[in-house]
Design a protein around this motif. Structure first.
Motif, PDB file in Angstrom:
ATOM      1  N   LEU A 102     -21.981   7.059   1.530  1.00 47.87           N
ATOM      2  CA  LEU A 102     -21.212   5.937   0.994  1.00 47.87           C
ATOM      3  C   LEU A 102     -21.354   4.696   1.876  1.00 47.87           C
ATOM      4  O   LEU A 102     -21.475   3.579   1.375  1.00 47.87           O
ATOM      5  CB  LEU A 102     -19.736   6.321   0.850  1.00 47.87           C
ATOM      6  CG  LEU A 102     -19.421   7.341  -0.249  1.00 47.87           C
ATOM      7  CD1 LEU A 102     -17.970   7.781  -0.168  1.00 47.87           C
ATOM      8  CD2 LEU A 102     -19.733   6.761  -1.617  1.00 47.87           C
ATOM      9  N   LYS A 103     -21.352   4.896   3.203  1.00 48.13           N
ATOM     10  CA  LYS A 103     -21.530   3.764   4.123  1.00 48.13           C
ATOM     11  C   LYS A 103     -22.897   3.118   3.953  1.00 48.13           C
ATOM     12  O   LYS A 103     -23.023   1.893   3.998  1.00 48.13           O
ATOM     13  CB  LYS A 103     -21.379   4.213   5.583  1.00 48.13           C
ATOM     14  CG  LYS A 103     -19.981   4.284   6.088  1.00 48.13           C
ATOM     15  CD  LYS A 103     -19.400   2.920   6.299  1.00 48.13           C
ATOM     16  CE  LYS A 103     -18.080   3.093   6.998  1.00 48.13           C
ATOM     17  NZ  LYS A 103     -17.098   2.101   6.656  1.00 48.13           N
ATOM     18  N   LEU A 104     -23.926   3.939   3.766  1.00 51.13           N
ATOM     19  CA  LEU A 104     -25.262   3.392   3.558  1.00 51.13           C
ATOM     20  C   LEU A 104     -25.339   2.599   2.258  1.00 51.13           C
ATOM     21  O   LEU A 104     -25.924   1.514   2.211  1.00 51.13           O
ATOM     22  CB  LEU A 104     -26.304   4.510   3.563  1.00 51.13           C
ATOM     23  CG  LEU A 104     -26.592   5.113   4.934  1.00 51.13           C
ATOM     24  CD1 LEU A 104     -27.487   6.340   4.797  1.00 51.13           C
ATOM     25  CD2 LEU A 104     -27.227   4.078   5.848  1.00 51.13           C
ATOM     26  N   LYS A 105     -24.727   3.123   1.198  1.00 47.24           N
ATOM     27  CA  LYS A 105     -24.709   2.389  -0.078  1.00 47.24           C
ATOM     28  C   LYS A 105     -23.940   1.084   0.079  1.00 47.24           C
ATOM     29  O   LYS A 105     -24.376   0.039  -0.416  1.00 47.24           O
ATOM     30  CB  LYS A 105     -24.098   3.225  -1.192  1.00 47.24           C
ATOM     31  CG  LYS A 105     -24.071   2.447  -2.505  1.00 47.24           C
ATOM     32  CD  LYS A 105     -23.624   3.264  -3.659  1.00 47.24           C
ATOM     33  CE  LYS A 105     -23.562   2.501  -4.969  1.00 47.24           C
ATOM     34  NZ  LYS A 105     -23.878   1.124  -5.007  1.00 47.24           N
ATOM     35  N   GLU A 106     -22.835   1.129   0.765  1.00 50.75           N
ATOM     36  CA  GLU A 106     -22.040  -0.079   1.003  1.00 50.75           C
ATOM     37  C   GLU A 106     -22.873  -1.123   1.753  1.00 50.75           C
ATOM     38  O   GLU A 106     -22.856  -2.308   1.407  1.00 50.75           O
ATOM     39  CB  GLU A 106     -20.799   0.301   1.814  1.00 50.75           C
ATOM     40  CG  GLU A 106     -19.891  -0.836   2.170  1.00 50.75           C
ATOM     41  CD  GLU A 106     -18.761  -0.378   3.070  1.00 50.75           C
ATOM     42  OE1 GLU A 106     -17.603  -0.517   2.649  1.00 50.75           O
ATOM     43  OE2 GLU A 106     -19.033   0.107   4.183  1.00 50.75           O
ATOM     44  N   ALA A 107     -23.622  -0.690   2.750  1.00 54.85           N
ATOM     45  CA  ALA A 107     -24.471  -1.596   3.523  1.00 54.85           C
ATOM     46  C   ALA A 107     -25.595  -2.162   2.650  1.00 54.85           C
ATOM     47  O   ALA A 107     -25.887  -3.361   2.711  1.00 54.85           O
ATOM     48  CB  ALA A 107     -25.050  -0.875   4.740  1.00 54.85           C
ATOM     49  N   ARG A 108     -26.219  -1.305   1.836  1.00 49.00           N
ATOM     50  CA  ARG A 108     -27.276  -1.792   0.933  1.00 49.00           C
ATOM     51  C   ARG A 108     -26.731  -2.841  -0.022  1.00 49.00           C
ATOM     52  O   ARG A 108     -27.374  -3.864  -0.277  1.00 49.00           O
ATOM     53  CB  ARG A 108     -27.887  -0.630   0.140  1.00 49.00           C
ATOM     54  CG  ARG A 108     -28.878   0.192   0.927  1.00 49.00           C
ATOM     55  CD  ARG A 108     -29.673   1.128   0.019  1.00 49.00           C
ATOM     56  NE  ARG A 108     -28.843   2.014  -0.782  1.00 49.00           N
ATOM     57  CZ  ARG A 108     -28.424   3.220  -0.388  1.00 49.00           C
ATOM     58  NH1 ARG A 108     -28.765   3.688   0.792  1.00 49.00           N
ATOM     59  NH2 ARG A 108     -27.690   3.964  -1.182  1.00 49.00           N
ATOM     60  N   ASP A 109     -25.543  -2.594  -0.559  1.00 52.10           N
ATOM     61  CA  ASP A 109     -24.926  -3.551  -1.481  1.00 52.10           C
ATOM     62  C   ASP A 109     -24.623  -4.879  -0.774  1.00 52.10           C
ATOM     63  O   ASP A 109     -24.819  -5.954  -1.346  1.00 52.10           O
ATOM     64  CB  ASP A 109     -23.641  -2.978  -2.072  1.00 52.10           C
ATOM     65  CG  ASP A 109     -23.886  -1.808  -3.014  1.00 52.10           C
ATOM     66  OD1 ASP A 109     -25.055  -1.594  -3.426  1.00 52.10           O
ATOM     67  OD2 ASP A 109     -22.911  -1.091  -3.324  1.00 52.10           O
ATOM     68  N   ALA A 110     -24.160  -4.805   0.467  1.00 51.22           N
ATOM     69  CA  ALA A 110     -23.868  -6.020   1.231  1.00 51.22           C
ATOM     70  C   ALA A 110     -25.160  -6.813   1.486  1.00 51.22           C
ATOM     71  O   ALA A 110     -25.183  -8.041   1.362  1.00 51.22           O
ATOM     72  CB  ALA A 110     -23.188  -5.674   2.552  1.00 51.22           C
ATOM     73  N   ILE A 111     -26.224  -6.105   1.816  1.00 50.02           N
ATOM     74  CA  ILE A 111     -27.517  -6.767   2.043  1.00 50.02           C
ATOM     75  C   ILE A 111     -27.993  -7.439   0.755  1.00 50.02           C
ATOM     76  O   ILE A 111     -28.459  -8.584   0.775  1.00 50.02           O
ATOM     77  CB  ILE A 111     -28.557  -5.756   2.573  1.00 50.02           C
ATOM     78  CG1 ILE A 111     -28.158  -5.318   3.980  1.00 50.02           C
ATOM     79  CG2 ILE A 111     -29.960  -6.362   2.562  1.00 50.02           C
ATOM     80  CD1 ILE A 111     -28.914  -4.100   4.491  1.00 50.02           C
ATOM     81  N   ALA A 112     -27.843  -6.750  -0.357  1.00 46.90           N
ATOM     82  CA  ALA A 112     -28.252  -7.327  -1.651  1.00 46.90           C
ATOM     83  C   ALA A 112     -27.467  -8.604  -1.945  1.00 46.90           C
ATOM     84  O   ALA A 112     -28.035  -9.599  -2.409  1.00 46.90           O
ATOM     85  CB  ALA A 112     -28.061  -6.304  -2.763  1.00 46.90           C
ATOM     86  N   ARG A 113     -26.163  -8.595  -1.668  1.00 43.38           N
ATOM     87  CA  ARG A 113     -25.354  -9.808  -1.896  1.00 43.38           C
ATOM     88  C   ARG A 113     -25.828 -10.945  -0.997  1.00 43.38           C
ATOM     89  O   ARG A 113     -25.895 -12.097  -1.431  1.00 43.38           O
ATOM     90  CB  ARG A 113     -23.879  -9.519  -1.640  1.00 43.38           C
ATOM     91  CG  ARG A 113     -23.211  -8.725  -2.744  1.00 43.38           C
ATOM     92  CD  ARG A 113     -21.711  -8.672  -2.589  1.00 43.38           C
ATOM     93  NE  ARG A 113     -21.254  -8.133  -1.331  1.00 43.38           N
ATOM     94  CZ  ARG A 113     -21.062  -6.849  -1.059  1.00 43.38           C
ATOM     95  NH1 ARG A 113     -21.313  -5.946  -1.995  1.00 43.38           N
ATOM     96  NH2 ARG A 113     -20.635  -6.457   0.116  1.00 43.38           N
ATOM     97  N   LEU A 114     -26.162 -10.630   0.250  1.00 50.79           N
ATOM     98  CA  LEU A 114     -26.644 -11.675   1.165  1.00 50.79           C
ATOM     99  C   LEU A 114     -27.981 -12.247   0.717  1.00 50.79           C
ATOM    100  O   LEU A 114     -28.211 -13.451   0.797  1.00 50.79           O
ATOM    101  CB  LEU A 114     -26.773 -11.117   2.591  1.00 50.79           C
ATOM    102  CG  LEU A 114     -25.475 -10.909   3.337  1.00 50.79           C
ATOM    103  CD1 LEU A 114     -25.737 -10.164   4.641  1.00 50.79           C
ATOM    104  CD2 LEU A 114     -24.792 -12.237   3.600  1.00 50.79           C
ATOM    105  N   VAL A 115     -28.850 -11.387   0.233  1.00 53.22           N
ATOM    106  CA  VAL A 115     -30.172 -11.829  -0.210  1.00 53.22           C
ATOM    107  C   VAL A 115     -30.041 -12.735  -1.441  1.00 53.22           C
ATOM    108  O   VAL A 115     -30.744 -13.731  -1.567  1.00 53.22           O
ATOM    109  CB  VAL A 115     -31.089 -10.626  -0.490  1.00 53.22           C
ATOM    110  CG1 VAL A 115     -32.364 -11.043  -1.193  1.00 53.22           C
ATOM    111  CG2 VAL A 115     -31.401  -9.899   0.796  1.00 53.22           C
ATOM    112  N   ARG A 116     -29.113 -12.386  -2.330  1.00 49.03           N
ATOM    113  CA  ARG A 116     -28.930 -13.184  -3.551  1.00 49.03           C
ATOM    114  C   ARG A 116     -28.241 -14.504  -3.280  1.00 49.03           C
ATOM    115  O   ARG A 116     -28.368 -15.439  -4.069  1.00 49.03           O
ATOM    116  CB  ARG A 116     -28.111 -12.395  -4.568  1.00 49.03           C
ATOM    117  CG  ARG A 116     -28.898 -11.285  -5.251  1.00 49.03           C
ATOM    118  CD  ARG A 116     -28.136 -10.717  -6.435  1.00 49.03           C
ATOM    119  NE  ARG A 116     -26.833 -10.219  -6.082  1.00 49.03           N
ATOM    120  CZ  ARG A 116     -26.536  -8.956  -5.852  1.00 49.03           C
ATOM    121  NH1 ARG A 116     -27.479  -8.046  -5.906  1.00 49.03           N
ATOM    122  NH2 ARG A 116     -25.312  -8.573  -5.563  1.00 49.03           N
ATOM    123  N   SER A 117     -27.514 -14.606  -2.190  1.00 50.75           N
ATOM    124  CA  SER A 117     -26.763 -15.843  -1.944  1.00 50.75           C
ATOM    125  C   SER A 117     -27.604 -16.952  -1.393  1.00 50.75           C
ATOM    126  O   SER A 117     -28.721 -16.830  -1.024  1.00 50.75           O
ATOM    127  CB  SER A 117     -25.593 -15.579  -1.010  1.00 50.75           C
ATOM    128  OG  SER A 117     -26.057 -15.217   0.283  1.00 50.75           O
TER     129      SER A 117
END
Length: 117
Positions: A102-117
């Motif tokens: 779950l922590k890894l998925k949370e981190a991947r999702d955070a990275i995706a949000r940063l990349v899209r911003s």
């Protein structure tokens, strides 16, 4: 109106995700004062932008300051992500189990949000 619905949907989706945050583990706790100082500096840059608009500053000068503020926020976000990966994620993954996934998925999702911003 569509933006409002999209925002509401994103908010509802975020609330539907499992909360993997460990309230006792904060990656920046050892240097919280430095983090706050950096955020205050960024806040000052944003206030400077407001002042520039109030004073009818030339558009290109404002855009130059917007660029600097954006870079400062991006740099801050990357620092937070790096520290989160080194502490919160590493610790939880080392313990194993579903929490680590779950922590890894949370981190991947955070990275995706940063990349899209």
């Amino acid at each position: 109106m569509a933006k409002t619905r999209a925002g509401a949907a994103a908010f509802a989706q975020r609330d539907a995700r499992p909360d993997t945050r460990d309230k006792t583990m904060v990656s920046y706790s050892n240097h919280k004062d430095d983090v706050l100082k950096r955020l205050r500096r960024i806040e000052g840059q944003v206030r400077g932008l407001q002042r520039m608009v109030e004073e009818d500053t030339y558009c290109i000068d404002i855009l130059t300051q917007v660029s600097a503020t954006t870079r400062a926020l991006q740099s801050f976000a990357l620092q937070m992500l790096d520290e989160h990966m080194d502490t919160c994620v590493r610790t939880t993954v080392a313990e194993g189990g579903e929490e680590g996934d779950l922590k890894l998925k949370e981190a991947r999702d955070a990275i995706a949000r940063l990349v899209r911003s």
